[in-house]
Design a protein around this motif. Structure first.
Motif, short mmCIF file in Angstrom:
data_model
loop_
_atom_site.label_atom_id
_atom_site.label_comp_id
_atom_site.label_asym_id
_atom_site.label_seq_id
_atom_site.Cartn_x
_atom_site.Cartn_y
_atom_site.Cartn_z
N ASP A 77 -2.44 8.33 17.73
CA ASP A 77 -3.29 9.37 18.31
C ASP A 77 -4.55 9.67 17.50
O ASP A 77 -5.56 10.07 18.05
CB ASP A 77 -2.49 10.67 18.45
CG ASP A 77 -1.32 10.54 19.40
OD1 ASP A 77 -1.35 9.63 20.25
OD2 ASP A 77 -0.38 11.33 19.29
N ARG A 78 -4.48 9.51 16.15
CA ARG A 78 -5.54 10.06 15.30
C ARG A 78 -6.03 9.10 14.22
O ARG A 78 -6.47 9.53 13.16
CB ARG A 78 -5.03 11.33 14.61
CG ARG A 78 -4.48 12.41 15.54
CD ARG A 78 -5.60 13.17 16.23
NE ARG A 78 -5.07 14.33 16.91
CZ ARG A 78 -4.86 15.51 16.34
NH1 ARG A 78 -5.14 15.68 15.05
NH2 ARG A 78 -4.38 16.52 17.03
N LEU A 79 -5.96 7.80 14.44
CA LEU A 79 -6.30 6.86 13.37
C LEU A 79 -7.73 7.04 12.89
O LEU A 79 -8.01 6.96 11.68
CB LEU A 79 -6.07 5.42 13.83
CG LEU A 79 -6.29 4.35 12.75
CD1 LEU A 79 -5.36 4.57 11.56
CD2 LEU A 79 -6.10 2.95 13.33
N TRP A 80 -8.65 7.27 13.79
CA TRP A 80 -10.05 7.45 13.37
C TRP A 80 -10.19 8.71 12.50
O TRP A 80 -10.87 8.69 11.47
CB TRP A 80 -10.97 7.54 14.58
CG TRP A 80 -12.38 7.91 14.23
CD1 TRP A 80 -13.03 9.07 14.53
CD2 TRP A 80 -13.31 7.11 13.48
NE1 TRP A 80 -14.31 9.05 14.03
CE2 TRP A 80 -14.51 7.86 13.37
CE3 TRP A 80 -13.26 5.85 12.89
CZ2 TRP A 80 -15.64 7.38 12.71
CZ3 TRP A 80 -14.38 5.37 12.22
CH2 TRP A 80 -15.55 6.14 12.13
N GLN A 81 -9.54 9.78 12.90
CA GLN A 81 -9.58 11.00 12.09
C GLN A 81 -8.94 10.77 10.72
O GLN A 81 -9.48 11.22 9.69
CB GLN A 81 -8.85 12.12 12.83
CG GLN A 81 -8.93 13.47 12.16
CD GLN A 81 -8.18 14.54 12.94
OE1 GLN A 81 -7.11 14.27 13.51
NE2 GLN A 81 -8.73 15.73 13.00
N MET A 82 -7.84 10.05 10.69
CA MET A 82 -7.19 9.73 9.42
C MET A 82 -8.11 8.88 8.54
O MET A 82 -8.18 9.06 7.32
CB MET A 82 -5.87 9.00 9.68
CG MET A 82 -4.83 9.86 10.39
SD MET A 82 -3.45 8.89 11.06
CE MET A 82 -2.70 8.28 9.56
N GLU A 83 -8.82 7.94 9.16
CA GLU A 83 -9.76 7.11 8.41
C GLU A 83 -10.87 7.96 7.79
O GLU A 83 -11.25 7.76 6.63
CB GLU A 83 -10.37 6.05 9.35
CG GLU A 83 -11.40 5.15 8.72
CD GLU A 83 -10.79 4.10 7.79
OE1 GLU A 83 -11.56 3.28 7.27
OE2 GLU A 83 -9.56 4.10 7.59
N LEU A 84 -11.39 8.92 8.54
CA LEU A 84 -12.41 9.81 7.99
C LEU A 84 -11.85 10.66 6.85
O LEU A 84 -12.52 10.86 5.83
CB LEU A 84 -12.97 10.72 9.08
CG LEU A 84 -13.84 10.06 10.15
CD1 LEU A 84 -14.35 11.09 11.13
CD2 LEU A 84 -15.02 9.30 9.53
N HIS A 85 -10.63 11.16 7.01
CA HIS A 85 -10.02 11.98 5.96
C HIS A 85 -9.90 11.18 4.66
O HIS A 85 -10.26 11.66 3.58
CB HIS A 85 -8.63 12.45 6.41
CG HIS A 85 -8.68 13.61 7.34
ND1 HIS A 85 -7.56 14.11 7.98
CD2 HIS A 85 -9.71 14.39 7.76
CE1 HIS A 85 -7.89 15.13 8.73
NE2 HIS A 85 -9.19 15.32 8.62
N ARG A 86 -9.36 9.95 4.74
CA ARG A 86 -9.15 9.22 3.50
C ARG A 86 -10.46 8.74 2.90
O ARG A 86 -10.61 8.67 1.68
CB ARG A 86 -8.18 8.05 3.70
CG ARG A 86 -8.68 6.88 4.51
CD ARG A 86 -7.73 5.69 4.34
NE ARG A 86 -7.99 4.63 5.32
CZ ARG A 86 -7.36 3.47 5.31
NH1 ARG A 86 -6.45 3.21 4.38
NH2 ARG A 86 -7.62 2.55 6.22
N ARG A 87 -11.45 8.43 3.74
CA ARG A 87 -12.75 8.00 3.20
C ARG A 87 -13.50 9.18 2.58
O ARG A 87 -14.20 9.02 1.58
CB ARG A 87 -13.58 7.33 4.29
CG ARG A 87 -13.11 5.91 4.57
CD ARG A 87 -14.00 5.15 5.50
NE ARG A 87 -13.62 3.74 5.51
CZ ARG A 87 -14.09 2.84 4.67
NH1 ARG A 87 -14.99 3.18 3.78
NH2 ARG A 87 -13.67 1.59 4.72
N MET A 88 -13.36 10.35 3.17
CA MET A 88 -13.98 11.52 2.55
C MET A 88 -13.35 11.79 1.19
O MET A 88 -14.05 12.05 0.21
CB MET A 88 -13.84 12.75 3.45
CG MET A 88 -14.46 14.00 2.86
SD MET A 88 -14.32 15.44 3.94
CE MET A 88 -15.47 14.97 5.24
N ALA A 89 -12.02 11.73 1.12
CA ALA A 89 -11.33 11.99 -0.14
C ALA A 89 -11.72 10.97 -1.20
O ALA A 89 -11.80 11.29 -2.39
CB ALA A 89 -9.82 11.98 0.08
#
Length: 628
Positions: A77-89
């Motif tokens: 459901d949220r892979l793109w959001q997860m990708e943004l979260h880990r790249r921001m971190a």
């Protein structure tokens, strides 16, 4: 006729091409929610059923498989959001978004959330059950990543994600903790206020900042001379309206004892606020792990439930708004920029060379210096300020940043709940509790520093031992409540039971209006039902608005020629409910900002004015002190 036929054929071909492209880019990647799928990594069959709201209901025979399924469903459901979260971190947004993300990447590389998380994974989580569950979660994410075509955002940006790693989840968890532990940001803005308007005006504008503490750092900030008397008078006149603003984040949680509810069971409600986004960073899940049940919200990119319940215990969280960070102004050796002043002696800083890859242009090299207190982050801010390092336990690789959430997920009573919360290092959270025996409780979490001098409201001197931390509030001294008289506990970012702690707990002012409104509503009911709790979560009546209405009507009576009659009448007829179609709510929302802007904003730099009024995006919290 031939030309017309050609146009018709071309239009049909174009329409067909667009339909095919739409299907391939937007429809084909949608999650597979029916049928059977064989994937590697499970110990036994798992069922994922989705309800009419899309929430996954997971039935597994063991914990490891349950967390595999949580990772799988999240990534569906949220892979793109997860990708943004880990790249921001990790400070890697610029690789896919280009130069516009460089500001965030520069700060994150200096903070080193990913760097610290890698060390934690290889040292703290070298063995143990959390390691196995996080590996299972990562395996579930990767299984979903390869099950269907990638989401439209990946296709549009021509980006393929790397395999998910447990270190990514640790870094994302630290990112969430960092976003909640933001008192360093308020220290920075106070320092800028000192520089632009001086210590007296800064203290007048920010009532919690004692004049003596403001004066103590005035020389470091390069503050100007004494303020004019008329400006101080303007601030004094606006004090009542300015007091309606808050420097604190906003979330609500409350618990009601079983003796006061319509069902006879304890009732717990939780309302975690976050900046408005689509989709929400929270992800709802219901999981059976064999003999246990978990229902609640995860943060996308992490496996465990931050808010929710098991079959025995329910818990909720709010930011306790307690200061757990400090900025330190550092002195560096003029003859060796890699050495910092530590109690009168030059000590070597640790240097990391970070290469930030930027889409469409050459990589940028960021040299990160880390003093004994923490990383020097001030170069990421821009503008003119002295070098400053950040001290925060969240940047300590020896701190276990995630096991406390796991213990919370599987606690069974007040004792095990208390033990779980006590091991949370950061942020400082007010955690409410309810169990299946009708009990309720509250406990403050976090490693709260004991400062030898000052209150942590402005940056400290890095070279002065008097500004060092003197340890942390002990577990036995942390405020807590269990079945208090009155049968209710309300935590809305305001101090709760802090009088039970022998040390002063410093926080930003939260106003207390939301807590007062919840307490007022709960006390008005003989028995509290789940339906009433749901209504209260959606309550729109604001006690701060009630106070605003009183101030406006009082001013209109005292200065009848200075108040627009139409506006006064709107406020007079207003029911103090903050809803979208209310003219009174519009006036209320903008009044504080207007008062501040007219009284002070015009005399500040555009950057500081925008920050205080919420007009400028910052790298930390979304809250801004004087927004309406």
């Amino acid at each position: 006729m031939i030309s017309l036929a050609i146009l018709v054929v071309a239009a049909l071909a174009l329409g067909t091409g667009l339909a095919v492209a739409y299907h391939l880019i937007f429809r084909r990647p949608l999650p597979r929610v029916q049928g059977r799928l064989t994937v590697a990594g499970l110990e036994a069959p798992v069922t994922i059923a989705r309800d009419d709201r899309g929430v996954p209901h997971i039935d597994a025979t063991n914990r490891r498989d349950a967390f595999f399924a949580i990772g799988f469903a999240q990534a569906q459901d949220r892979l793109w959001q997860m990708e943004l979260h880990r790249r921001m971190a990790a400070g890697r947004l610029s690789e896919i978004l280009g130069p516009r993300a460089l500001g965030v990447d520069r700060l994150m590389r200096r903070l080193g959330l990913r760097r610290v998380s890698e060390a934690e994974w290889h040292v703290t989580h070298a063995t143990g059950e959390p390691r196995q569950e996080m590996l299972a979660y990562a395996a579930g994410v990767n299984a979903a990543m390869h099950d269907r075509p990638l989401a439209a955002e990946f296709t549009i940006l021509r980006h393929r994600p790397e395999p998910w790693e447990p270190e990514d989840s640790l870094a994302v968890g630290r990112l969430l903790s960092y976003s909640q532990a933001v008192n360093w940001e308020f220290q920075l803005v106070r320092m800028r206020m000192l520089k632009e308007i001086g210590p007296e005006l800064t203290a007048a504008l920010d009532p919690v900042l004692a004049g003596t503490e403001a004066l103590s750092l005035g020389d470091l900030a390069g503050a100007p001379g004494m303020p004019t008397a008329d400006w101080l008078e303007e601030l004094k006149a606006a004090d009542d309206l300015l007091s309606l603003s808050s420097w604190a984040p906003a979330s609500n949680s409350w618990a009601v004892h079983g003796s006061r509810t319509a069902t006879g069971g304890a009732l717990l409600a939780n309302d975690p606020h976050a900046p408005i986004g689509m989709p929400s960073p929270w992800y709802g899940v219901h999981a059976l792990t064999g003999s246990e049940e978990l229902v609640g919200l995860t943060f996308c990119g992490t496996p465990y439930l931050l808010f929710g319940r098991s079959d025995r215990v329910a818990w909720g969280m709010v930011n306790a708004n307690v200061s757990i960070q400090d900025l330190y102004v550092e002195r560096f050796n003029p003859n060796n920029p890699l050495q910092f002043d530590d109690a009168g002696t030059w000590q070597d800083a640790v240097r990391f060379r970070e290469v930030v890859r930027v889409r469409g242009q050459k990589p940028e090299v960021v040299d990160v210096l880390v003093t004994r207190r923490g990383p020097v982050i001030s170069p990421a801010f821009g503008g003119s300020q002295p070098p400053m390092s950040l001290r925060w336990v969240g940047l300590d690789s020896e701190v276990d940043s995630i096991s406390w959430v796991r213990r919370l997920n599987f606690c069974t009573d007040w004792r095990t709940f208390r033990a779980a919360i006590s091991s949370c290092a950061s942020p400082a959270l007010g955690v409410t509790y309810a169990d299946d025996s009708g009990n309720i409780g509250y406990r403050l979490s976090g490693f709260i520093p004991l400062r030898r001098r000052g209150q942590g409201r402005i940056p400290a001197r890095g070279w002065d031992p008097s500004d060092e931390w003197g340890g942390f509030v002990s577990l036995e001294e942390m405020p807590e409540l269990f079945n208090p008289p009155g049968g209710q506990i309300v935590a809305a970012n305001q101090p709760v039971a802090v009088e039970l702690c022998p040390h002063p707990l410093v926080g930003e002012p939260a106003g207390g209006f939301r807590a007062a409104r919840i307490e007022e509503a709960l006390r008005s009911r003989g028995e509290v039902s789940p339906e009433f709790a749901a209504e209260l979560q959606a309550d729109t009546r604001s006690l701060a608005a009630v106070r605003f209405r009183e101030l406006v009507l009082d001013a209109a009576q005292r200065y009848p020629t200075g108040c627009p009659e139409e506006a006064v009448e709107v406020v007079r007829q207003w029911d103090c409910r903050v809803v979208a179609d209310s003219a009174g709510a519009v006036l209320y929302q903008h009044a504080t900002g207007v008062v501040f802007d007219r009284g002070v904003g015009s005399r500040l730099s555009p950057a500081l004015r925008g920050y205080l009024l919420g007009e400028a995006a910052g790298p930390g919290a979304a809250e801004r002190p004087f927004c309406g």
